[in-house]
Design a protein around this motif. Structure first.
Motif, mmCIF file in Angstrom:
data_model
loop_
_atom_site.group_PDB
_atom_site.id
_atom_site.type_symbol
_atom_site.label_atom_id
_atom_site.label_comp_id
_atom_site.label_asym_id
_atom_site.label_seq_id
_atom_site.Cartn_x
_atom_site.Cartn_y
_atom_site.Cartn_z
ATOM 1 N N ASN A 42 1.520 26.801 15.273
ATOM 2 C CA ASN A 42 1.491 26.099 16.556
ATOM 3 C C ASN A 42 2.397 24.867 16.529
ATOM 4 O OD1 ASN A 42 -0.019 26.643 19.044
ATOM 5 N ND2 ASN A 42 -0.715 24.534 18.854
ATOM 6 N N ALA A 43 2.359 24.126 15.417
ATOM 7 C CA ALA A 43 3.149 22.899 15.309
ATOM 8 C C ALA A 43 4.649 23.204 15.312
ATOM 9 C CB ALA A 43 2.762 22.148 14.037
ATOM 10 N N ILE A 44 5.044 24.272 14.617
ATOM 11 C CA ILE A 44 6.464 24.637 14.574
ATOM 12 C C ILE A 44 6.957 25.044 15.960
ATOM 13 C CG2 ILE A 44 8.124 26.306 13.657
ATOM 14 C CD1 ILE A 44 6.438 26.365 11.090
ATOM 15 N N ILE A 45 6.147 25.855 16.634
ATOM 16 C CA ILE A 45 6.541 26.296 17.974
ATOM 17 C C ILE A 45 6.625 25.106 18.927
ATOM 18 C CG2 ILE A 45 5.827 27.675 19.963
ATOM 19 C CD1 ILE A 45 4.590 29.658 18.002
ATOM 20 N N VAL A 47 11.726 30.694 11.616
ATOM 21 C CA VAL A 47 11.120 31.996 11.890
ATOM 22 C C VAL A 47 10.472 32.538 10.622
ATOM 23 C CG1 VAL A 47 11.589 34.398 12.502
ATOM 24 C CG2 VAL A 47 12.672 32.549 13.790
ATOM 25 N N GLN A 48 11.167 32.370 9.489
ATOM 26 C CA GLN A 48 10.616 32.820 8.214
ATOM 27 C C GLN A 48 9.341 32.056 7.870
ATOM 28 O OE1 GLN A 48 11.588 35.343 6.411
ATOM 29 N NE2 GLN A 48 10.009 35.013 4.848
ATOM 30 N N SER A 49 9.331 30.743 8.159
ATOM 31 C CA SER A 49 8.148 29.925 7.881
ATOM 32 C C SER A 49 6.957 30.396 8.693
ATOM 33 C CB SER A 49 8.446 28.457 8.184
ATOM 34 O OG SER A 49 7.300 27.657 7.965
ATOM 35 N N ILE A 50 7.197 30.711 9.959
ATOM 36 C CA ILE A 50 6.113 31.207 10.810
ATOM 37 C C ILE A 50 5.629 32.565 10.316
ATOM 38 C CG2 ILE A 50 5.540 32.013 13.131
ATOM 39 C CD1 ILE A 50 7.364 29.858 14.234
ATOM 40 N N ALA A 51 6.563 33.407 9.923
ATOM 41 C CA ALA A 51 6.187 34.734 9.431
ATOM 42 C C ALA A 51 5.300 34.621 8.198
ATOM 43 C CB ALA A 51 7.439 35.548 9.116
#
Length: 211
Positions: free
Chosen positions: A181-184, A199-203
């Motif tokens: 949520n924080a990254i987005i 994107v890799q971090s979220i994945a």
């Protein structure tokens, strides 16, 4: 997990769209993060409650068992216990199983004179004929109490732990959702699309939810 699926859908939209983000979307992310934080807080409180209640139950278990076993030990040291509907041999065996060998050894040392021996179902002597007196019993009373406490502590070890892994796993999942949520939200605030590294971090965070 439904929340993880929602995050994946949101991620897909961000990869495709690089335009300004409507305020409603940003507010929804803020509200979702607050909900995650509140859920985590409530789950932590419930975890503490479960732990405290379990500890209280364990305290009362040890207290009650200490009283029961001390009373039982004193009965065998000073009387010849019998129950109407239980055979003498079965009663001796059942009580011996509750007391344990260390306590029985001390009971046999302090049993009062004129108390008969008591055998188990196979004919083995469990409680020996009494040879002691009240003075000896009183002198050995602290030792008797100590052995009772040791027996209770040993018996309570099997039930002394409570499994809190479900709460810890829930916290791990919520933390992962909040990271996503924080990254987005970070990128929505500046209205740009996500980099490949993020994107890799979220994945990676999503994979954490699926473990």
């Amino acid at each position: 997990m439904k929340a993880a699926h929602t995050m994946i859908v949101t991620l897909g939209l961000l990869l495709c769209v690089g335009c300004a983000t409507p305020p409603e979307v940003k507010q929804a992310l803020i509200a979702k993060d607050r909900a995650y934080a509140e859920n985590e807080r409530l789950m932590h409180q419930y975890r503490e409650l479960v732990s405290n209640v379990t500890q209280r139950h364990q305290y009362w278990y040890r207290y009650i068992q200490t009283r029961l076993k001390l009373n039982l030990a004193l009965q065998w040291a000073t009387t010849n216990p019998k129950l109407t509907d239980v055979a003498d041999a079965e009663l001796a065996k059942d009580d011996a199983d509750l007391l344990g060998t260390d306590l029985i050894a001390l009971i046999n040392e302090i049993r009062l004179k004129n108390l008969p021996e008591r055998k188990g179902p196979t004919g083995q002597i469990i409680f020996q004929a009494g040879t002691g007196d009240m003075n000896n019993l009183l002198q050995q009373l602290p030792e008797l109490i100590g052995r009772v406490e040791q027996r209770v502590a040993k018996d309570s070890q099997a039930s002394s732990t409570v499994d809190l892994t479900a709460f810890d796993q829930y916290r791990t999942n919520v933390d992962a959702l909040r990271r996503i949520n924080a990254i987005i939200k970070q990128y929505l605030d500046i209205d740009v699309t996500l980099s490949r590294d993020d994107v890799q971090s979220i994945a990676e965070a999503v994979r954490t939810l699926r473990r």
